[in-house]
Design a protein around this motif. Structure first.
Motif, PDB file in Angstrom:
ATOM      1  N   LEU A 127     -24.786  28.911 -21.065  1.00  0.00           N
ATOM      2  CA  LEU A 127     -25.538  29.252 -22.269  1.00  0.00           C
ATOM      3  C   LEU A 127     -24.206  29.824 -23.491  1.00  0.00           C
ATOM      4  O   LEU A 127     -23.430  30.408 -23.022  1.00  0.00           O
ATOM      5  CB  LEU A 127     -26.694  30.282 -22.047  1.00  0.00           C
ATOM      6  CG  LEU A 127     -27.591  30.032 -21.150  1.00  0.00           C
ATOM      7  CD1 LEU A 127     -28.589  31.174 -21.165  1.00  0.00           C
ATOM      8  CD2 LEU A 127     -28.333  28.584 -21.390  1.00  0.00           C
ATOM      9  N   ALA A 147     -24.577  31.067 -16.283  1.00  0.00           N
ATOM     10  CA  ALA A 147     -25.975  31.737 -16.353  1.00  0.00           C
ATOM     11  C   ALA A 147     -26.702  30.943 -15.137  1.00  0.00           C
ATOM     12  O   ALA A 147     -26.906  29.913 -15.091  1.00  0.00           O
ATOM     13  CB  ALA A 147     -26.728  31.459 -17.656  1.00  0.00           C
ATOM     14  N   THR A 149     -30.531  31.454 -12.955  1.00  0.00           N
ATOM     15  CA  THR A 149     -31.830  31.944 -12.871  1.00  0.00           C
ATOM     16  C   THR A 149     -32.654  31.375 -11.704  1.00  0.00           C
ATOM     17  O   THR A 149     -32.881  30.164 -11.890  1.00  0.00           O
ATOM     18  CB  THR A 149     -32.803  31.793 -14.152  1.00  0.00           C
ATOM     19  OG1 THR A 149     -32.230  32.245 -15.274  1.00  0.00           O
ATOM     20  CG2 THR A 149     -34.015  32.435 -13.876  1.00  0.00           C
ATOM     21  N   ARG A 171     -27.776  36.884 -19.534  1.00  0.00           N
ATOM     22  CA  ARG A 171     -27.369  36.265 -21.034  1.00  0.00           C
ATOM     23  C   ARG A 171     -28.514  36.389 -21.990  1.00  0.00           C
ATOM     24  O   ARG A 171     -29.836  36.524 -21.650  1.00  0.00           O
ATOM     25  CB  ARG A 171     -27.038  34.846 -20.729  1.00  0.00           C
ATOM     26  CG  ARG A 171     -25.956  34.640 -19.961  1.00  0.00           C
ATOM     27  CD  ARG A 171     -24.927  35.156 -20.119  1.00  0.00           C
ATOM     28  NE  ARG A 171     -23.304  34.939 -19.005  1.00  0.00           N
ATOM     29  CZ  ARG A 171     -22.491  35.417 -19.014  1.00  0.00           C
ATOM     30  NH1 ARG A 171     -22.135  36.507 -19.724  1.00  0.00           N
ATOM     31  NH2 ARG A 171     -21.565  35.166 -17.924  1.00  0.00           N
ATOM     32  N   GLN A 174     -31.668  34.317 -21.884  1.00  0.00           N
ATOM     33  CA  GLN A 174     -31.517  33.376 -20.795  1.00  0.00           C
ATOM     34  C   GLN A 174     -32.763  32.643 -20.046  1.00  0.00           C
ATOM     35  O   GLN A 174     -32.592  31.643 -19.851  1.00  0.00           O
ATOM     36  CB  GLN A 174     -30.787  34.226 -19.539  1.00  0.00           C
ATOM     37  CG  GLN A 174     -30.518  33.546 -18.351  1.00  0.00           C
ATOM     38  CD  GLN A 174     -29.713  34.315 -17.309  1.00  0.00           C
ATOM     39  OE1 GLN A 174     -28.659  34.871 -17.695  1.00  0.00           O
ATOM     40  NE2 GLN A 174     -30.128  34.113 -15.919  1.00  0.00           N
ATOM     41  N   HIS A 178     -33.490  28.958 -20.049  1.00  0.00           N
ATOM     42  CA  HIS A 178     -33.510  28.319 -18.858  1.00  0.00           C
ATOM     43  C   HIS A 178     -34.842  27.517 -18.669  1.00  0.00           C
ATOM     44  O   HIS A 178     -34.978  26.538 -18.057  1.00  0.00           O
ATOM     45  CB  HIS A 178     -33.273  29.100 -17.838  1.00  0.00           C
ATOM     46  CG  HIS A 178     -31.783  29.145 -17.480  1.00  0.00           C
ATOM     47  ND1 HIS A 178     -31.145  30.193 -16.746  1.00  0.00           N
ATOM     48  CD2 HIS A 178     -30.768  28.488 -18.118  1.00  0.00           C
ATOM     49  CE1 HIS A 178     -29.764  30.092 -16.656  1.00  0.00           C
ATOM     50  NE2 HIS A 178     -29.525  29.072 -17.502  1.00  0.00           N
TER      51      HIS A 178
END
Length: 230
Positions: A127, A147, A149, A171, A174, A178
Motif C-alpha cells: 500500500l 502490507a 492482512t 499501514r 490497511q 485490503h
C-alpha cells in the motif's frame, strides 16, 4: 480502481465530513501505573486535527481524566475499539517498540459487502498513499510498502459477511483497502465504498476488538477486549 474514481470518492467523503463527535462518557477498559486502555467510539478522532473544530479527540479527553496520558498509536476516526495509551515515557517507548516490531497481536471485527466464499485467507498487497487524493491509500505493487492482512469468516448473511481481521502490518487504512481489493468493501466506508455500501450502515463497520501486548513492567502478556457494537 482508476484515479478519477478515487478522487470522486475522496471528494464525496470529505463533503460529508461534518465532525460531530459522540458525547457519551468514555469506556475505560484498564488503568494502571503504566497503561491506559480505552474503547474508542466511532466518530471520534484519535488525535486533534489541524482545524480548530477538530480539537476534540480521544487523546484530549483522556488527558482530561488522566493528565499523564501519552499517545502510543491511533485508530481511524470512523473505527471503534481498543486503544492503548502510556502513562510515562518509559512505558511509551516500550509500547512503541512493540508496535514497531509487530509484536502486538490485534483482532478486528468487520462486516463486508457480499458473500466471502472461502473461510480464511491472506491479503498480501503493498500500500501507498494516493497523493492526489490523500488521505486515501491505494494498492501499488511497485512502490507500495508491504502490507498483510489475514482474515476469517465468522458468519454470512444473504448480502454481507461478518469477518475477523488480523493485520500483520499497520499501514494507514490497511484493512479498508485490503477488503476493497478483494471485492468486499467494509459496510459504511465513506472513503472506499460506493453509495450502496455507505448506505447500509450508519457507521464504518470496523471495530478493534482485541489487543494483546506485553506489559511495560515485567513483560507479562496482557489481553484487552472491547465487545463489538455490531
Amino acid at each position: 480502481m482508476i484515479p478519477n474514481q478515487n478522487g470522486l470518492r475522496c471528494k464525496r467523503a470529505l463533503e460529508k465530513l461534518h465532525y460531530q463527535p459522540p458525547s457519551a462518557p468514555l469506556t475505560i477498559l484498564h488503568a494502571d501505573a503504566d497503561l491506559l486502555v480505552v474503547d474508542k467510539p466511532s466518530g471520534l478522532l484519535s488525535v486533534p486535527g489541524k482545524a480548530a473544530e477538530h480539537a476534540d479527540c480521544l487523546e484530549t479527553r483522556m488527558r482530561n481524566i488522566y493528565p499523564d496520558t501519552l499517545l502510543v498509536h491511533r485508530l481511524d476516526m470512523d473505527t471503534s475499539g481498543v486503544m492503548v495509551f502510556a502513562r510515562n515515557k518509559s512505558a511509551q517507548r516500550h509500547l512503541g517498540l512493540q508496535f514497531e516490531k509487530r509484536q502486538m497481536q490485534k483482532t478486528y471485527h468487520a462486516i463486508v459487502a457480499g458473500i466471502v466464499r472461502d473461510d480464511t485467507g491472506l491479503v498480501d498487497l503493498p500500500l501507498i498513499v494516493d497523493w492526489p487524493n490523500r488521505p486515501l491509500q491505494k494498492v501499488d505493487l511497485e512502490t507500495g510498502k508491504p502490507a498483510q492482512t489475514e482474515w476469517r469468516v465468522r458468519s454470512r448473511s444473504h448480502n454481507s459477511t461478518y469477518v475477523e481481521l488480523y493485520p500483520k502490518t499497520g499501514r494507514s487504512h490497511q484493512l479498508r483497502v485490503h477488503m476493497l481489493a478483494i471485492g468486499h468493501p467494509i459496510l459504511g466506508d465513506r472513503f472506499y465504498g460506493d453509495s450502496d455500501v455507505i448506505s447500509r450502515m450508519d457507521r464504518l463497520a470496523l471495530h478493534a476488538s482485541m489487543l494483546r501486548l506485553r506489559h511495560p513492567t515485567g513483560g507479562a502478556w496482557c489481553e484487552f477486549i472491547a465487545k463489538s457494537p455490531f
